[in-house]
Design an enzyme around this catalytic site. Structure first.
Site, PDB file in Angstrom:
ATOM      1  N   GLU A 165      36.362  27.568 104.326  1.00 20.46           N
ATOM      2  CA  GLU A 165      36.498  28.596 105.352  1.00 20.46           C
ATOM      3  C   GLU A 165      36.394  28.090 106.790  1.00 20.46           C
ATOM      4  OE1 GLU A 165      33.774  31.765 104.369  1.00 20.46           O
ATOM      5  OE2 GLU A 165      34.830  32.257 102.529  1.00 20.46           O
ATOM      6  N   GLU A 349      37.296  32.629  96.185  1.00 19.06           N
ATOM      7  CA  GLU A 349      36.072  33.440  96.256  1.00 19.06           C
ATOM      8  C   GLU A 349      36.445  34.910  96.305  1.00 19.06           C
ATOM      9  OE1 GLU A 349      33.136  32.674  99.327  1.00 19.06           O
ATOM     10  OE2 GLU A 349      33.334  30.512  99.017  1.00 19.06           O
TER      11      GLU A 349
HETATM   12  C1  FCB Z   1      31.762  33.388 102.003  1.00 14.07           C
HETATM   13  C2  FCB Z   1      31.030  32.075 101.853  1.00 14.07           C
HETATM   14  C3  FCB Z   1      29.978  32.058 100.786  1.00 14.07           C
HETATM   15  C4  FCB Z   1      29.225  33.359 100.745  1.00 14.07           C
HETATM   16  C5  FCB Z   1      30.182  34.510 100.658  1.00 14.07           C
HETATM   17  C6  FCB Z   1      29.515  35.849 100.521  1.00 14.07           C
HETATM   18  O1  FCB Z   1      32.259  33.527 103.293  1.00 14.07           O
HETATM   19  O2  FCB Z   1      31.951  31.038 101.595  1.00 14.07           O
HETATM   20  O3  FCB Z   1      29.142  30.952 101.013  1.00 14.07           O
HETATM   21  O4  FCB Z   1      28.393  33.454 101.839  1.00 14.07           O
HETATM   22  O5  FCB Z   1      30.996  34.529 101.782  1.00 14.07           O
END
Ligand code: FCB
Length: 438
Positions: A165, A349
């Protein structure tokens, strides 16, 4: 929902990151900017840090047993730079390398494909002292770290992405000040946003030189919804979209930055930034999408970027994040059509936090199961519409250190009692297990 609803070979996984679970005080790791950021009052809920976290450093076998028993095919983890190189450069901590070596073999023993992220946010403090992501040398420091860690475990990785990210590393941490190093400075932001991409490209090149394959880029996306159709709010939402969702993807996949970002950030980009796109755009093999929510954007008087997010009407998670599965569909399709043009895509994610409690050994997290199901439906829709989506990772295996929000926000499929460190699979874990068994 079942595995057979997805194309043959589609990979299901779950994700974690080093600082959020390992326990940073163990095993000779050096200090990071998250240790000092969290020790500064007002930055993190209850000034909590990752010193002990889930003690995954000692309990990784039990944790990987949980990953395997759920029926996952792959596990996304990250390597801590300061665990491997306590000062960020120079001296290598053999115990740190040995840990990732054991962890890798433990995944392979359980038939889990290791999906590594080289950097998931904790920067060695010594490098932060030198300006961290603002310092152009960080690309080569990161390249050297890449050589050391992947020189040891790179032969056994299924996939690797350099940076988790870039938006969070750049904007959230240097413009909003919400994450370490907690700066609110547009010049620092311009530098960090560009250098993080140079570091990405450098790491990809170093790994290619090691003969590694299946290298990708993982970006986070937030659907930008204008609060109404007035032209000023539509423009504000487009600008938010450009900063959040298009800057890094533009750099990596189109070798250019969007005009809607350059209009405010160009004066603060490092000199000669235009010459770095060959490096930044070093070809990758896949793209990872991290997606959770949408924001509702309106114009705000003042300095660029003249916008703000306001509360929206949709149902929200424990984070206060609106649940909006259509956004996942939109980003998969946009990534495919505008940026990656046929490269494989993963959802790296997706998940939700919930105020989970253990009652008689059970955690009844129906909301999480519904969230995951709705987002898997959106993913399936993107596949039917032609997107080459080949895998989906749930954030997260277990409750962990949720950065500035400490241990209060629970994202896990497995509940963690942060006093006893006992792991309790939640109902979402069990339901997923039944889906994946089919
Ligand atoms: C993302 C992150 C992860 C966690 C989630 C909820 O942005 O990569 O580490 O904090 O959000």
């Amino acid at each position: 929902m079942q595995r057979s609803d997805f194309p043959e070979g589609f990979l299901f996984g779950t994700a974690t990151s080093a600082y959020q679970i390992e326990g940073h005080k163990f095993g000779g790791a050096g200090p990071t900017h998250w240790d000092s950021f969290s020790a500064t009052p007002g930055n993190v809920v209850r000034a909590e840090n990752g010193m002990r976290a889930c003690d995954h450093y000692h309990r990784y076998e039990e944790d990987l047993d949980l990953v395997a028993a759920a029926g996952f095919d792959t596990y996304r983890f990250s390597t801590s730079w300061a665990r491997v190189m306590p000062d960020g450069v120079g001296q290598v901590n053999q115990d740190g390398l040995d840990f990732y070596d054991r962890l890798t073999d433990a995944m392979l023993e359980r038939d889990l494909k290791p999906a590594a992220t080289l950097y998931h946010w904790e920067l060695p403090s010594t490098l932060n002292d030198l300006g961290g992501w603002q310092n152009p040398n960080i690309a080569n420091w990161f390249g050297d770290f890449t050589d050391v860690i992947m020189g040891r475990i790179g032969d056994r990785m299924f996939s690797v992405a350099p940076i988790n990210e870039p938006w969070c590393v750049g904007w959230l941490s240097h413009f909003e000040g919400a994450h370490a190093p907690g700066l609110r400075d547009i010049r620092a932001t311009g530098r960090a946003m560009h250098h993080v991409l140079c570091a990405h490209g450098t790491a990809v090149q170093r790994m290619r030189a090691l003969g590694m394959k299946n290298l990708g880029a993982v970006c986070n996306f937030e659907y930008s919804n204008a609060i109404d159709n007035t032209s000023e709010n539509l423009t504000a939402a487009a600008r938010y979209d450009a900063i959040y969702n298009r800057f890094f993807m533009g750099g990596i996949f189109q070798k250019q930055y969007p005009d809607l970002v350059l209009e405010g950030l160009e004066p603060y980009l490092p000199k000669g930034w235009q010459n770095d796109f060959a490096l930044i755009g070093t070809p990758v093999d896949w793209c990872g999408i991290n997606y959770y929510t949408r924001s509702n954007i309106e114009i705000k008087e003042g300095a660029w970027p003249n916008l703000q997010a306001v509360e929206g009407p949709l149902e929200k998670t424990q984070m206060g994040w609106e649940i909006y599965p259509d956004g996942l569909y939109e980003f998969i399709m946009r990534t495919h059509r505008e940026y990656t043009l046929g490269l494989p895509i993963y959802v790296t994610e997706n998940g939700m936090s919930n105020a989970d409690v253990v009652v008689d050994g059970e955690v009844n997290d129906t909301a999480r199961t519904a969230y995951i199901e709705a987002h898997l439906e959106a993913a399936k829709r993107a596949i039917s519409d032609g997107a080459p989506l080949i895998g989906y990772y749930i954030w997260s295996l277990m409750d962990n250190y949720e950065w500035a929000l400490g241990y209060e926000k629970r994202f896990g499929l497995v509940h963690v009692d942060f006093d006893s460190l006992k792991r309790t699979p939640k109902n979402s874990y069990k339901i997923l297990q039944s889906w994946l068994a089919d």
